[in-house]
Write a protein that holds these residues in place. Structure first.
Motif, mmCIF file in Angstrom:
data_model
loop_
_atom_site.group_PDB
_atom_site.id
_atom_site.type_symbol
_atom_site.label_atom_id
_atom_site.label_comp_id
_atom_site.label_asym_id
_atom_site.label_seq_id
_atom_site.Cartn_x
_atom_site.Cartn_y
_atom_site.Cartn_z
ATOM 1 N N UNK A 93 22.288 52.564 -5.673
ATOM 2 C CA UNK A 93 20.945 52.662 -5.059
ATOM 3 C C UNK A 93 20.440 51.280 -5.220
ATOM 4 N N UNK A 94 19.837 51.010 -4.115
ATOM 5 C CA UNK A 94 18.950 49.557 -4.141
ATOM 6 C C UNK A 94 17.367 49.895 -4.428
ATOM 7 N N UNK A 95 16.970 48.930 -4.956
ATOM 8 C CA UNK A 95 15.736 49.175 -5.246
ATOM 9 C C UNK A 95 14.844 47.775 -4.588
ATOM 10 N N UNK A 96 13.361 47.609 -4.662
ATOM 11 C CA UNK A 96 12.872 46.837 -4.364
ATOM 12 C C UNK A 96 13.169 45.417 -5.197
ATOM 13 N N UNK A 97 13.878 45.461 -6.437
ATOM 14 C CA UNK A 97 14.044 44.646 -7.393
ATOM 15 C C UNK A 97 15.588 44.134 -7.169
ATOM 16 N N UNK A 98 16.185 44.796 -6.707
ATOM 17 C CA UNK A 98 17.847 44.473 -6.281
ATOM 18 C C UNK A 98 18.403 44.856 -4.937
ATOM 19 N N UNK A 99 19.565 44.344 -4.807
ATOM 20 C CA UNK A 99 20.113 44.887 -3.632
ATOM 21 C C UNK A 99 21.826 44.906 -4.009
ATOM 22 N N UNK A 100 22.426 45.664 -3.132
ATOM 23 C CA UNK A 100 24.013 46.037 -3.552
ATOM 24 C C UNK A 100 24.618 45.065 -2.329
ATOM 25 N N UNK A 101 25.573 44.467 -3.259
ATOM 26 C CA UNK A 101 26.331 43.368 -2.614
ATOM 27 C C UNK A 101 27.991 43.685 -2.839
ATOM 28 N N UNK A 102 28.594 43.923 -1.728
ATOM 29 C CA UNK A 102 30.176 44.137 -1.968
ATOM 30 C C UNK A 102 30.939 43.171 -2.076
ATOM 31 N N UNK A 103 31.914 43.305 -2.880
ATOM 32 C CA UNK A 103 32.931 42.317 -3.299
ATOM 33 C C UNK A 103 34.187 42.384 -2.357
ATOM 34 N N UNK A 104 34.360 41.221 -1.671
ATOM 35 C CA UNK A 104 35.383 41.227 -0.702
ATOM 36 C C UNK A 104 36.891 41.178 -1.524
ATOM 37 N N UNK A 105 36.983 40.635 -2.513
ATOM 38 C CA UNK A 105 38.200 40.571 -3.404
ATOM 39 C C UNK A 105 38.683 41.867 -3.929
ATOM 40 N N UNK A 106 37.783 42.760 -4.519
ATOM 41 C CA UNK A 106 38.329 44.009 -5.103
ATOM 42 C C UNK A 106 37.694 45.272 -4.558
ATOM 43 N N UNK A 107 36.651 45.314 -3.853
ATOM 44 C CA UNK A 107 36.211 46.236 -3.103
ATOM 45 C C UNK A 107 35.007 46.804 -4.039
ATOM 46 N N UNK A 108 34.568 46.176 -4.999
ATOM 47 C CA UNK A 108 33.621 46.807 -5.929
ATOM 48 C C UNK A 108 32.167 46.681 -5.412
ATOM 49 N N UNK A 109 31.230 47.456 -5.644
ATOM 50 C CA UNK A 109 29.865 47.160 -5.031
ATOM 51 C C UNK A 109 28.893 46.892 -6.255
ATOM 52 N N UNK A 110 28.222 45.672 -6.232
ATOM 53 C CA UNK A 110 27.763 44.930 -7.098
ATOM 54 C C UNK A 110 26.238 45.139 -6.876
ATOM 55 N N UNK A 111 25.401 45.286 -8.086
ATOM 56 C CA UNK A 111 23.832 45.205 -8.099
ATOM 57 C C UNK A 111 23.504 43.813 -8.039
ATOM 58 N N UNK A 112 22.858 43.094 -7.197
ATOM 59 C CA UNK A 112 22.349 41.608 -7.291
ATOM 60 C C UNK A 112 20.744 41.533 -7.412
ATOM 61 N N UNK A 113 20.117 41.052 -8.452
ATOM 62 C CA UNK A 113 18.939 40.973 -8.694
ATOM 63 C C UNK A 113 18.118 40.411 -7.490
ATOM 64 N N UNK A 114 16.876 40.808 -7.040
ATOM 65 C CA UNK A 114 16.357 40.022 -5.953
ATOM 66 C C UNK A 114 15.956 38.409 -6.506
ATOM 67 N N UNK A 115 15.843 37.626 -5.444
ATOM 68 C CA UNK A 115 15.998 36.208 -5.745
ATOM 69 C C UNK A 115 16.936 35.608 -6.052
ATOM 70 N N UNK A 116 17.954 36.388 -6.176
ATOM 71 C CA UNK A 116 19.407 35.767 -6.435
ATOM 72 C C UNK A 116 19.936 36.139 -4.880
ATOM 73 N N UNK A 117 20.760 34.890 -4.327
ATOM 74 C CA UNK A 117 21.532 35.107 -3.197
ATOM 75 C C UNK A 117 22.830 35.760 -3.577
#
Ligand code: ZN
Length: 154
Positions: free
Chosen positions: A1-25
């Motif tokens: 789940x993404x929230x206003x404070x984070x977003x989900x970003x997939x990893x091309x290398x292993x296929x995992x989905x990561x939560x990245x805090x807002x403000x971080x690219x």
């Protein structure tokens, strides 16, 4: 789940989905599973293994270059596509899909000619454009397609 404070970003290398805090690219983020950077300088190579993470579960739209090694215009466009990664980095990620290696993924989106560029978000097609384009045209087309969707920055 993404929230206003984070977003989900997939990893091309292993296929995992990561939560990245807002403000971080995505480029600043590292994959929690494999430790590699979530966004590289070069377009990711799409496979059935990372497709869901990059094209379906990520909050960041994905610009896919459907191509094949035997296609001259595809090979000609490859450097232009790679060069679009820097200007488009803030709004989407780039990936390449070799239709020879991954015919199933090409069929899923009914790719009829190559090169074809397609923007996917949450697995859905936002825009597609067939034919080779220079970097400036790729960037302008992608920006226009995303602005129509109300996506101007991430
Ligand atoms: Zn990973």
């Amino acid at each position: 789940m993404s929230t206003a404070n984070s977003r989900m970003v997939g990893c091309a290398a292993c296929g995992a989905t990561n939560r990245v805090p807002a403000g971080k690219t995505a480029a600043e983020g590292k994959c929690g599973r494999c430790g590699l950077a979530l966004s590289g300088q070069e377009p990711a190579v799409l496979t059935p293994r990372n497709f869901a993470a990059l094209a379906e579960r990520s909050d960041i739209p994905l610009l896919v270059d459907f191509w094949a090694p035997w296609c001259g215009p595809c090979r000609q466009m490859a450097p232009a596509f790679s060069a679009a990664a820097a200007p488009l980095g803030p709004i989407l990620r780039l990936a390449k899909l070799n239709t020879e290696d991954e015919p199933g993924l090409a069929q899923r989106y009914a790719i009829q000619s190559i090169p074809t560029l397609m923007i996917l978000h949450k697995g859905r097609e936002i825009a597609r454009q067939s034919g080779a384009m220079p970097t400036t045209a790729i960037v302008a087309w992608a920006q226009k397609a995303l602005s129509h969707r109300g996506v101007t920055s991430l």
